[in-house]
Enzyme design. Structure first.
Site, PDB file in Angstrom:
ATOM      1  N   TYR A 171       0.837  -1.205   0.000  1.00 28.09           N
ATOM      2  CA  TYR A 171       0.000   0.000   0.000  1.00 28.09           C
ATOM      3  C   TYR A 171       0.872   1.254   0.000  1.00 28.09           C
ATOM      4  CZ  TYR A 171      -4.357   2.571   1.097  1.00 28.09           C
ATOM      5  OH  TYR A 171      -5.458   3.375   1.069  1.00 28.09           O
ATOM      6  N   TYR A 216      -1.826   5.034 -10.113  1.00 29.35           N
ATOM      7  CA  TYR A 216      -2.884   4.251 -10.802  1.00 29.35           C
ATOM      8  C   TYR A 216      -4.255   4.716 -10.321  1.00 29.35           C
ATOM      9  CZ  TYR A 216      -5.816  -0.113 -10.376  1.00 29.35           C
ATOM     10  OH  TYR A 216      -6.819  -1.049 -10.285  1.00 29.35           O
TER      11      TYR A 216
END
Ligand SMILES: [Zn+2]
Lengths: 386, 138
Positions: free
Chosen positions: A285, A333
């Site tokens: 993450y 992204y």
């Protein structure tokens, strides 16, 4: 330790995003949930009628289940920020093995970019909560401000210049991966100069240290080994899964340079019976560049303070010898607010060989680590294909 | 008094004393007599050892900067006129860490270092609420 006998008893059999990611003002968060579930079930070759376990975060499953017309006999709305969806892999593993459900769907949808509501969907903004009383009156709120304070402490302990270089390495290498992902929001090239020139959000964080804020949804489908083998796509086995949290507010974090992955990581790896060197893809993450740096160390990829050496010289970029966040991550992204589910989607696609231009060569094992809250919570899972 | 537009704490039963003492320009923590720790934030059962043998204890208000950041993008409209401003965690004598602002110094990393000595000052932001903040000592 989680029971190693449960390794490979459950597989991820479907994974997908919602139809459109990025700036999607014409769709609600719940619509992203439903589209993602629809796409992930189609990917799995299963029907919504098969679903008897429903998992989400932010929303209660009462809301998501009603919206999608699902009536689960197992339900889990664990809300530990962006880590929730990875944490829920462990919960689904337990529930499926306990016979509480057989086909589990974890969904997420969030409109951090365009949502018409205030965006306070995580439920962490109740005036009774300690952060509202002790931090927010000082203008200490939201991840960029909190995480930047943790990063300053890291710089103090391990050196500002080498930390800064590491943050830049991570931002630049992640963007290179995003350039090969047609679904990525930020696909223009980013140079080191671009990184250093980007404006301050909360010193020591530049804009390019911070994740995006998008509209997006994603879902994954899990089921038993027996059912998984009968489905059209290659099962992605859950080898290990674990979670941990050690604070809520950043000001209560025991050590600002160590995330709870220092517990969830080793537990998941032990359960899986594999070591760091066996892993072909790390999906970690990246709410911020610093999150990656601190997490690599906490997971045990290197010792405390060695992260900057670990990521040096674009080692995590395409062509480097450490594959990291090949989707382009939360940095480049997509990142609608809670991002953990998207880590799982990319890991599944890489392991199945569905990643096109950015596909790694024959990866067998992926480690996925979700982080949530103010570096508060982590979920780690190890996934594999035969 | 101009209208105060930033978030205000809503004191809770276990923190009424903390905010009342702050209004009197005193900084109070909680001390656990069983594990001999001093902690923030106020809760009657010790988060270190789960003992109920705890009592309020006044802090010297002296400490050091444990970490800080300089906020350039206001998190809410109430802070738009304040950016850049300094957020910090201060480690008080006795070990408790407290989230706060560092005031009275230009918000520039050149002026601030982790470990610098600081001392409490009290900002009466409304008639009811006083926020303990910190300035560089000496
Ligand atoms: Zn105690």
């Amino acid at each position: 330790m989680p029971n190693a006998n449960l390794s490979r008893t459950v597989a991820i059999v479907g994974a997908a995003e919602s139809d459109e990611l990025g700036v999607v003002p014409h769709k609600s968060a719940l619509q992203h949930h439903a589209e993602a579930a629809h796409n992930a079930l189609a990917d799995a070759g299963l029907s919504v009628k098969d679903v008897d376990g429903l998992f989400t975060a932010g929303f209660s499953t009462l809301i998501t289940a009603e919206y999608m017309g699902i009536t689960p006999r197992f339900s889990d709305s664990t809300s530990v920020g962006g880590s929730s969806f990875v944490v829920e892999i462990a919960h689904a593993l337990a529930a499926i093995n306990a016979g509480m459900c057989e086909v589990a769907v974890i969904t997420h949808g969030q409109t951090g970019r365009s949502g018409r509501a205030s965006g306070n969907s995580s439920g962490l903004y109740d005036p009774n909560f300690p952060n509202m009383q002790y931090e927010q009156p000082y203008g200490i709120m939201g991840p960029p401000i909190n995480y930047s304070m943790a990063c300053t402490r890291y710089m103090h302990q391990y050196g500002e210049e080498r930390t800064r270089q590491a943050l830049a390495e991570i931002a630049v290498s992640t963007r290179k991966w995003a350039q090969m992902n047609p679904k990525a929001q930020m696909r223009e090239p980013m140079s080191f100069d671009d990184y250093h020139a980007s404006r301050w959000i909360s010193w020591p964080f530049h804009l390019f240290d911070c994740c995006l804020v998008t509209d997006a949804g994603a879902a994954v489908v899990l089921t038993t080994a027996a059912r998984a083998r009968d489905l059209p796509k290659k099962p992605v086995w859950v080898l290990g899964a674990a979670e941990y949290h050690d604070h809520f507010m950043m000001s209560q974090m025991p050590d600002l340079t160590r995330t709870p992955a220092y517990v969830s990581g080793p537990l998941a790896l032990q359960m899986a019976g594999v070591t760091h060197n066996d892993i072909d893809l790390a999906m970690i993450y990246d709410s911020f560049t610093y999150t990656v740096l601190a997490t690599l160390e906490s997971l045990g990829y290197c010792k405390p303070g060695e992260g900057p050496d670990f990521v040096a010289n674009q080692r995590t970029a395409p062509g480097g010898d450490f594959a990291l966040n090949t989707s382009g991550g939360g940095l480049s992204y997509t990142h609608p607010g809670m991002y953990g589910i998207f880590l799982l989607v990319e890991a599944v696609r890489q392991l199945r060989g569905e990643c096109g231009e950015r596909q790694l060569k024959d990866p067998k094992l992926s480690l996925v680590n979700g982080t949530g809250g103010q570096l508060s919570s982590t979920g780690t899972t190890v996934l594999a294909v035969d | 008094m101009a209208e105060y537009t930033k978030s205000l704490p809503i004191p809770q039963p276990e923190s009424d004393f903390y905010w009342e003492k702050a209004k009197a320009h005193e900084l109070w923590l909680t001390h656990c007599d069983d594990c001999d720790s001093t902690y923030f934030y106020p809760r009657p059962i010790c988060p270190g050892c789960f003992s109920r043998n705890t009592k309020p204890m006044q802090s010297s208000g002296k400490g050091t900067i444990y970490t800080y950041a300089i906020v350039h993008r206001a998190p809410l409209p109430g802070w738009r006129d304040d950016v850049p401003y300094i957020v910090a965690q201060v480690e008080l004598e006795g070990g408790a860490r407290i989230p706060t602002n560092i005031v009275g110094v230009e918000p520039d990393p050149a002026n601030l270092k982790v470990g610098m000595a600081v001392e409490v000052v009290f900002d009466d932001v409304t008639e009811k609420i006083t926020l303990p903040k910190f300035k560089l000592a000496g």
